[in-house]
Each structure stands twice: as structure tokens, then as C-alpha cells.
Design a protein around this motif. Sequence first.
Motif, mmCIF file in Angstrom:
data_model
loop_
_atom_site.group_PDB
_atom_site.id
_atom_site.type_symbol
_atom_site.label_atom_id
_atom_site.label_comp_id
_atom_site.label_asym_id
_atom_site.label_seq_id
_atom_site.Cartn_x
_atom_site.Cartn_y
_atom_site.Cartn_z
ATOM 1 N N UNK A 1 2.014 6.735 -6.509
ATOM 2 C CA UNK A 1 0.949 7.564 -7.090
ATOM 3 C C UNK A 1 1.134 9.030 -6.743
ATOM 4 N N UNK A 2 1.532 9.292 -5.484
ATOM 5 C CA UNK A 2 1.680 10.680 -5.091
ATOM 6 C C UNK A 2 2.820 11.335 -5.868
ATOM 7 N N UNK A 3 3.867 10.551 -6.140
ATOM 8 C CA UNK A 3 4.972 11.061 -6.940
ATOM 9 C C UNK A 3 4.509 11.432 -8.340
ATOM 10 N N UNK A 4 3.628 10.569 -8.885
ATOM 11 C CA UNK A 4 3.091 10.844 -10.230
ATOM 12 C C UNK A 4 2.306 12.159 -10.209
ATOM 13 N N UNK A 5 1.504 12.331 -9.168
ATOM 14 C CA UNK A 5 0.709 13.557 -9.028
ATOM 15 C C UNK A 5 1.634 14.772 -8.917
ATOM 16 N N UNK B 1 0.819 -1.203 0.000
ATOM 17 C CA UNK B 1 0.000 0.000 0.000
ATOM 18 C C UNK B 1 0.857 1.259 0.000
ATOM 19 N N UNK B 2 1.843 1.295 0.895
ATOM 20 C CA UNK B 2 2.603 2.536 0.998
ATOM 21 C C UNK B 2 3.562 2.691 -0.172
ATOM 22 N N UNK B 3 4.003 1.566 -0.753
ATOM 23 C CA UNK B 3 4.876 1.695 -1.929
ATOM 24 C C UNK B 3 4.085 2.214 -3.118
ATOM 25 N N UNK B 4 2.885 1.661 -3.314
ATOM 26 C CA UNK B 4 2.050 2.125 -4.425
ATOM 27 C C UNK B 4 1.661 3.581 -4.215
ATOM 28 N N UNK B 5 1.338 3.926 -2.964
ATOM 29 C CA UNK B 5 0.911 5.293 -2.678
ATOM 30 C C UNK B 5 2.037 6.293 -2.852
ATOM 31 N N UNK B 6 3.222 5.902 -2.454
ATOM 32 C CA UNK B 6 4.354 6.815 -2.552
ATOM 33 C C UNK B 6 5.082 6.879 -1.221
ATOM 34 N N UNK B 7 6.265 6.269 -1.166
ATOM 35 C CA UNK B 7 7.020 6.215 0.085
ATOM 36 C C UNK B 7 7.455 7.609 0.511
ATOM 37 N N UNK C 1 3.828 19.651 -11.163
ATOM 38 C CA UNK C 1 4.988 20.465 -11.525
ATOM 39 C C UNK C 1 4.967 20.815 -13.008
ATOM 40 N N UNK C 2 4.511 19.848 -13.818
ATOM 41 C CA UNK C 2 4.441 20.092 -15.262
ATOM 42 C C UNK C 2 3.595 21.325 -15.546
ATOM 43 N N UNK C 3 2.434 21.400 -14.906
ATOM 44 C CA UNK C 3 1.555 22.532 -15.184
ATOM 45 C C UNK C 3 2.039 23.812 -14.518
ATOM 46 N N UNK C 4 2.664 23.663 -13.348
ATOM 47 C CA UNK C 4 3.149 24.860 -12.658
ATOM 48 C C UNK C 4 4.266 25.532 -13.450
ATOM 49 N N UNK C 5 5.100 24.693 -14.076
ATOM 50 C CA UNK C 5 6.268 25.249 -14.763
ATOM 51 C C UNK C 5 6.050 25.431 -16.253
ATOM 52 N N UNK C 6 4.843 25.084 -16.723
ATOM 53 C CA UNK C 6 4.598 25.042 -18.146
ATOM 54 C C UNK C 6 5.125 26.297 -18.846
ATOM 55 N N UNK D 1 9.177 -0.551 -10.749
ATOM 56 C CA UNK D 1 10.016 -0.386 -11.928
ATOM 57 C C UNK D 1 9.813 0.971 -12.585
ATOM 58 N N UNK D 2 8.554 1.389 -12.716
ATOM 59 C CA UNK D 2 8.289 2.549 -13.564
ATOM 60 C C UNK D 2 7.957 3.821 -12.787
ATOM 61 N N UNK D 3 7.501 3.692 -11.560
ATOM 62 C CA UNK D 3 7.166 4.883 -10.796
ATOM 63 C C UNK D 3 7.520 4.681 -9.327
#
Lengths: 368, 291
Positions: A333-337, A267-273, A342-347, A327-329
Motif C-alpha cells: 500500500x505504501x508503494x502505491x501511495x 501485514x507487512x507485505x500488504x503494507x509495503x516491505x 510521484x505522479x502528482x509531484x512530477x505531473x 502479484x500486482x503491487x
Amino acid sequence: MQFVFKTSYDADISLFKHGAQAVWYGLLLLLVLSTPLYFVAIDDAYLLGEITGILILAIAGMGLMLLTGHTGLPSLGHATFMALGCYLNINLLSEGVPWIVAFPLSGLMAGVLGTMIALPVLRLHGVYLALATLAMSMLTSDFVVIAEPWTGGIAGAVVPDINIFGMEINRYSTPYKFYYLVLLVTILLVWFYRNLLRSPTGRSFTAIRDSEISARAMGINLMRTKAMSFFLSATAAGLSGALFGHSAGYVTNETFDLVMSITLLLMIVIGGLGFIHGAFFGAVVVGIIPVAIANGRTFLATTFDVNINVPGLESALFAFILICFILFEPMGLYGRWLKIRTYFELFPFYRKDMFKRQKSYLKTDRLQ
Amino acid sequence: MDFLQLVISGLANGCVYGLIALGFVLIYKATEAVNFAQGDFMMLGAFICIGFTNHEYMSLNFWLAVPLSIFLMGILGYLFNWGVLRHMFGQSQTSVVILTIALGFIIRFLAGAIWSHEPTSLETPFAGQDIRTGGLVLGIDEILIVVVTAVLTLIFFLFFSRTRIGLAMQAASQNQLAAYYMGIPVKRIQSLVWGLSGMVAAVAGILFASKGAIDPSTGLLGIKAFAAAAIGGFGSLPGALLGGLIIGLSEPLASRYGPPGVSQIAPYAILLLILIFRPGGIFSQTQQKKV
């Protein structure tokens, strides 16, 4: 992008970085407070029970997050602390202790007992700690059977209803009250967790996670800080276990097994350590997947007449998702968010490798 | 006699644990990663051999099926490192631990889906044969397990201390960067070690399945093997074997002479005691990290 001008030293550790953030969290609070209204409107509280379950999981997840995500100590045995909390709660309640005392007490006792069990193990690190907690997790079910007078052993134990000053709360007969109770506990714990991270204790946890050697050089007492982290973590797990007992209504020696411990870790790994949000995101995923699988099965069976009934499918799917995330993230999930935000903030100035971390080469701890 | 009989069956079990632990230590020694799915590798190796040998599947000759399944497991181990673990290079050990645990779940599910969850045993030419001497009954399978384990341990011991590739593996484990500089192909070495440990797992699985029935959840036995590896001291091959024997002996003796319920607890209790009093294991190799 919003620039925050810091006009006082306290701005660095304030609960909210800026006003807009406080507004967003206020809206979130309103949302969770008004969720039951929807279920009152449709007059079906089944899904509300699931949401309550997710909150209970998230409490245990926060406990493990503090230990693994913020102190860097892996634990494969947090279901053991949940079991401790659950059975202590049951026994205190059946001794006639009022719930309002029994509940926090069972959490604290689980924390103390957990720390006592873990103290000798805490000298170990990394793999050894994972192994020792794994062994602990394997023993839990056996100990529940051995301690039959208190736990009911294989036959199981019925969890009494909650009674606060004459107000009866039961998961099935009063789901709304139960939801608000769990929500209150969750919010209090999140508040405590946030404050802890702002305090010197919380900072020293993070220092230990990032480098034990430099933490020691900064004058942090490793053993005491680790034990503190373990205590707080086990307490949260114990509280979650007590609530879990009330939610399940009936617990046996197989309730708090190895799979439960691993689910918490997953759970915590998927959520974002390392993020409080991660515990909640992870709990939502873990709560939703079984429902989704069940629905998917019914869909396949009714529409295509295909019956998939392979035991272990759920855990395998969990495991597959977990591997994909690692492997990929790796930030979850929180990291993805965070990346999307950041993408939109720095666009349009976001670069692809902004969140890339330097890889370190491994060196052995063994004698050369 | 009763006691001796127990000791012998304990030794045979202990050798299987020791072999799983051996595969575990191999990976740890050479890549500094811990494979929590080693028990499931063992189970998979056994089922692959069952799939080749047993009459309800392919019914190949036993002596042809054994090398074939060992080879196949070697390939699987290599591919797993090549396809998955290599991409984790440089990430924390905890992530690797979680990853291999997840892998274990997937292997268990696949084995259950392919070969069913019924306990199955391997059809060997020597099944049920035994030697009787002076009141003792020695199964051929039990003797075979002990012999194969002893030989394998010796081979690996020599391999790591005498051969170039064995030394390269040790170097790659001790300091990846320095090993690169010395011209050691660290990534390929690591994949090779995974292949090797897959082969050891297959041997352990075949021995285990020739002695008794095996089902997909048997892989959880691997946890006892980790206990064995930790008791012996991680990174020590003879230690892994010794730890396996201690665990193997403790189980039948505890169930015979101890109070009920103790035999399941015994291995983990021994592990916890060792970790408390001698954290590095019997053949301790760890040292305090220095700046």
C-alpha cells in the motif's frame, strides 16, 4: 516538485526532509492525540478499542518489518516472541514487579531469549530460516502447554491490570487511558526505529538486505548485525505481545499460533516491505478486514436473507488479498501511495515504468 | 513385536511424509522456489479422489478414479504455475514463500467449502484387509504405501539423472539464464515440474486417505514434510525420502517410549537439531555463496 537544497551534511540523515514534511507529521500526531475526543463525544469507546488493537499489531509489525523489511530475513515465527513477551509480563506482574519495570523488562527478556533461540538458526538464510522459524511457531503452543506452571497451559492465564503509580488502567474500564498508553509506546518505538535507520547499525541492516556479499565486503560483521536485528525485532514483538495480553485480558495456548505469525507477515507485505509506514498500513488492513467481513455478513443476512457461514472464509480472503498484492503491487500500500504522490509531484512527466525494478535470474546455491 | 509393529506403522506414515517432501523437492530442484502449499496439494488430491470414488459423491470405480485425480492434480499444478507463479519470475524467494502459504489457506478453504470439514476416508477395494504373519499385522494399505513410494523415488531418480527433460530441469534450476541460452524452454519446464509435483501430491494424498481419515486441515501435515525435506537436505530426492522416514519413525516411537507431549514436538526438534548441527541437511548440497 519540491527541491531540497542541502546546506549541511546532516541534511542527508535528518528526521524530516523538509519543513513541510515535519508539519504533516505534526498534524498526524495531533490527529491521533485528539481521536479519543470523538469517542468521548459519541460516548462509545468500542471502536477506540479496535484502534488500540491496530496500534498493538503495528508494534509487532514494526518488529517484523525491521527483520524482514530492513534486514531481509523472513520470519514465520514472530508470534512466538509475542507469546514470550506476554507470558513474561504476566509472570513479572504476578511476582509484584511494578508495571513500569515489568513491561520493558519483558520486552527485553523476550528479545534476549528470542536471540538465544535464533542464534543457531541465523546461520541459515532464505528458505531455511523460514522453515526453522515455522518449526518454532508450530512448537509454541506445545511449549505453552508444557510450561503450565507459568502459562496456565490449556486453561489459560488471566492478565492482571496495568498499575502505574497507583493509576489503574484496564482495557474495558479505562479505554482512553489504555489508548494513550499504547500510543505513547508506539510513538516512542517509531522514534527509535527512525533514529535506528539513520545510524550505522540501521544502515548495515539495509546493506545486508540488499546483498550479503557486498555487506561483508564493506566490513559488516554479518552474524553480529543479524543477531542485533533479531534482538531488536524480538524485543518489539515482545512488547507488542505484553500489550496484546493486556488488551485481550486472557491468553491461552492457542492465542499465539501459526495464524498469528502469518498474519504479521501478511501485514507487512500488504503494507509495503521496507517502510515503517507499511507496518501501520498493514495493521489497519488486518484490523479492518474482520470487522468488514462481520458487517458484510450481517448486511447480507438482514437485507438479502443470505447466510454465509463457511469456516476459514476470513483466512482465505486474507490469503487472496495477499496474493493480489504480491502479484500486482509488490511494494504494498505504501508503494502505491508513493507512486500516486510521484505522479502528482512530477505531473505531467510521470512515466509508467518509473518504479519498475530489474528482474534477476535465479542461480542455485547448490553444488553444480 | 510391539516395537516392530510401531516401526511398520511409522514407516508407512514416513512414506507419506516422504512423498510430500518429494513433491516439494521436485519443485525446489527445478525452479528454486519452495512450495509451502504442498501439504494442501496433497489434501486436495485426496479430496478429489474421494469426490470421484466415495458413494455419497460420484461413486466411480476406484481404479478409474485414481488416474483421473492424479491427472487432474497435474493439470492444477501446471495451471497454478502458468497463471500465478510465472508472473513472479525474478522476484525474491521470500515472496514466493509468502505466496504459496497464502495459496495453502485458499485451498484449505475451498476443500472445506466443497467437501465439508468432517474427517472422511477414501473407500478403497482393499480397505481393512491385512496380512498376519507371526504376530505381526500388516495392512495392505501400509504395504502399498511403502511399495509405491519406493517405486516413485526410483523413477524420479532415474528421470532426473537419465532423461533429457530431467537434465533440462536440473539445468533450468541451476542457472536460468544459461539454460535459456542453451535453448531450454525454462518457463514451460517449470510449469511441467509443477504439474509433476501436483501428481506426486495426489499420489501421497490418495495413499494417506486410504490409510485413515482426512480433513481440510490435514494439509498442515505438509509442515512435517518440509521438516523431512530439510533433514534430508533440500534438493536431494533420496534425502527427502530418508527425512520422511526419520520423521515418520520418530513420532510413534516418541509417543510410546518418551514422556507425554513429546511426540508432537519430536519432528520439529529433530529439524532444529539438524539445522543447527548440519545446516545443509544429511545429504547436504548447499555451498557458501562466492563472489
